[in-house]
Design an enzyme around this catalytic site. Structure first.
Site, mmCIF file in Angstrom:
data_model
loop_
_atom_site.group_PDB
_atom_site.id
_atom_site.type_symbol
_atom_site.label_atom_id
_atom_site.label_comp_id
_atom_site.label_asym_id
_atom_site.label_seq_id
_atom_site.Cartn_x
_atom_site.Cartn_y
_atom_site.Cartn_z
ATOM 1 N N PRO A 140 48.061 51.842 -21.891
ATOM 2 C CA PRO A 140 46.818 52.325 -22.798
ATOM 3 C C PRO A 140 45.851 51.419 -22.759
ATOM 4 O O PRO A 140 44.654 51.606 -22.672
ATOM 5 C CB PRO A 140 47.640 52.403 -24.091
ATOM 6 C CG PRO A 140 49.044 52.654 -23.872
ATOM 7 C CD PRO A 140 49.339 51.740 -22.538
ATOM 8 N N TYR A 141 46.052 49.941 -22.746
ATOM 9 C CA TYR A 141 44.942 49.209 -22.644
ATOM 10 C C TYR A 141 44.036 49.211 -21.447
ATOM 11 O O TYR A 141 43.005 49.571 -21.697
ATOM 12 C CB TYR A 141 45.491 47.609 -22.770
ATOM 13 C CG TYR A 141 44.445 46.569 -22.365
ATOM 14 C CD1 TYR A 141 43.025 46.331 -22.859
ATOM 15 C CD2 TYR A 141 44.621 46.416 -20.929
ATOM 16 C CE1 TYR A 141 42.338 45.522 -22.306
ATOM 17 C CE2 TYR A 141 43.699 45.263 -20.379
ATOM 18 C CZ TYR A 141 42.481 45.062 -21.058
ATOM 19 O OH TYR A 141 41.630 44.175 -20.549
ATOM 20 N N ALA A 142 44.590 49.468 -20.208
ATOM 21 C CA ALA A 142 43.934 49.593 -19.130
ATOM 22 C C ALA A 142 43.224 51.008 -19.168
ATOM 23 O O ALA A 142 42.004 50.975 -18.595
ATOM 24 C CB ALA A 142 44.915 49.555 -17.907
ATOM 25 N N THR A 144 41.969 52.528 -21.610
ATOM 26 C CA THR A 144 40.801 52.420 -22.403
ATOM 27 C C THR A 144 39.690 51.903 -21.660
ATOM 28 O O THR A 144 38.498 52.125 -21.965
ATOM 29 C CB THR A 144 41.178 51.727 -23.790
ATOM 30 O OG1 THR A 144 41.338 50.056 -23.666
ATOM 31 C CG2 THR A 144 42.144 52.056 -24.509
#
Length: 333
Positions: A140-142, A144
């Site tokens: 999810p971080y990537a 975003t």
């Protein structure tokens, strides 16, 4: 000249602010201090608050009308945390960035340097990427970061905004003058975990040993954070020229071009440290990947930039920062 640095009390943002000061550029720091540190804002124009706070952003521009560009470093960045809390990560990294962009446009700020990430790539079989490589975020971080890049490109296509997304590889090190460094007390990345293992007298855990690399451990392109700061200065210097042909948004990778496996990083750490550590093998972490290294042609061609500090300097400066960090940040070991 003044530059607004969103997230300027964090690791990379504060280092960019130091590089700006050394160059004679005045940084104006906006940070919520959710993960940033107030100590990193001393002697700098500082506004505590959220990038989505429109009245606050308006006040910053009213009080600093000389701001000519924004460096947007404000984000949550821990991969395992993003897996556990994707809603929080999308809210902080995407939704608030959308609001921030509207505030910038309203105040006539049309130059944005965006802190993106190389974690958005799908690496080729040789584990190298360039700016045209396929996008395949694995956390999810990537995702975003990839979503923000697309969002900014869409906004730029229909507004005066111009956006340069700098896709960082793996930052290590600290400001060589030790003004700032990694603020997290227990960082999740490999070098931070090695330093903690050395301080605590325990083995370092190699998370994942079955990757398609030369020794089975993950491969990363470790770039010194001071080199990253220099790249931001180069981006500010060349910004208008990058868009002289009418382009509204573009991307540039920032890395060394050299891949280092976790086992090789450990060997380099033990070469530099006076407290060598052993290693034990462990399972992969959620969201991790085999990794990649960049091909650096575009950064050198467009920015006149290439990484100059070796990995051993990154490790050495990280160790020096770890030794002074409790004093600088007023914390107990």
């Amino acid at each position: 000249m003044k530059v607004l640095i969103a997230g300027g009390a964090g690791y990379i943002g504060s280092t960019v602010a130091s590089a700006c000061l050394d160059r004679g550029i005045t940084p104006v720091v906006l940070d919520s201090l959710v993960t940033g540190r107030r100590e990193f804002t001393e002697g700098r124009a500082f506004y505590e608050g959220d990038i989505a706070d429109g009245p606050l952003v308006d006040r910053i521009f009213a009080e600093h009308p000389e701001i000519g560009a924004v460096v947007h470093c404000a984000a949550l960045i821990v991969v395992p945390d993003s897996v556990a809390d994707p809603i929080g990560y999308y809210r902080a990294n995407v939704a608030k960035s959308l609001e921030f962009t509207g505030h910038l446009l309203r105040n006539g700020c049309h130059r944005m340097v965006f802190s993106s990430s190389a974690s958005i790539y799908r690496a080729g079989e040789d584990l190298t990427v360039d700016e045209e490589s396929a996008i395949e975020p694995l956390s999810p971080y990537a995702r975003t970061k990839a979503v923000c890049e697309g969002m900014f490109a869409d906004i730029a296509a229909g507004s005066p905004l111009r956006v340069l997304s700098l896709r960082y590889f793996n930052p290590v090190g600290a400001d060589p003058q030790l003004r700032t460094g990694l603020q997290l007390p227990r960082p999740s990345h490999a070098l931070g975990q090695m330093i903690l293992a050395g301080e605590e007298g325990r083995p370092f855990r190699i998370t994942g040993t079955d990757y398609p690399t030369r020794d089975g451990s993950g491969l990363r392109d470790y770039v010194h954070v001071w080199d990253l700061a220099a790249a931001h200065l180069a981006a500010l210097d060349t910004f208008d020229g990058l868009f002289a042909d009418g382009t509204r948004s573009t991307v540039i990778n920032l890395g060394t071009g050299t891949g280092t496996t976790v086992r090789e990083l450990l060997a380099a750490y033990n070469e530099v440290s006076d407290r060598p550590i052993e290693a034990v093998e462990a399972e992969r972490r959620p969201g991790d990947s085999a990794g990649a290294r960049t091909r650096c042609d575009r950064a050198e061609r467009l920015l006149g930039w290439r990484a100059r500090l070796p990995l051993t300097d990154g490790i050495r400066h990280s160790l020096r920062w770890a030794a002074v960090r409790p004093t600088v940040l007023g914390e107990q070991r």
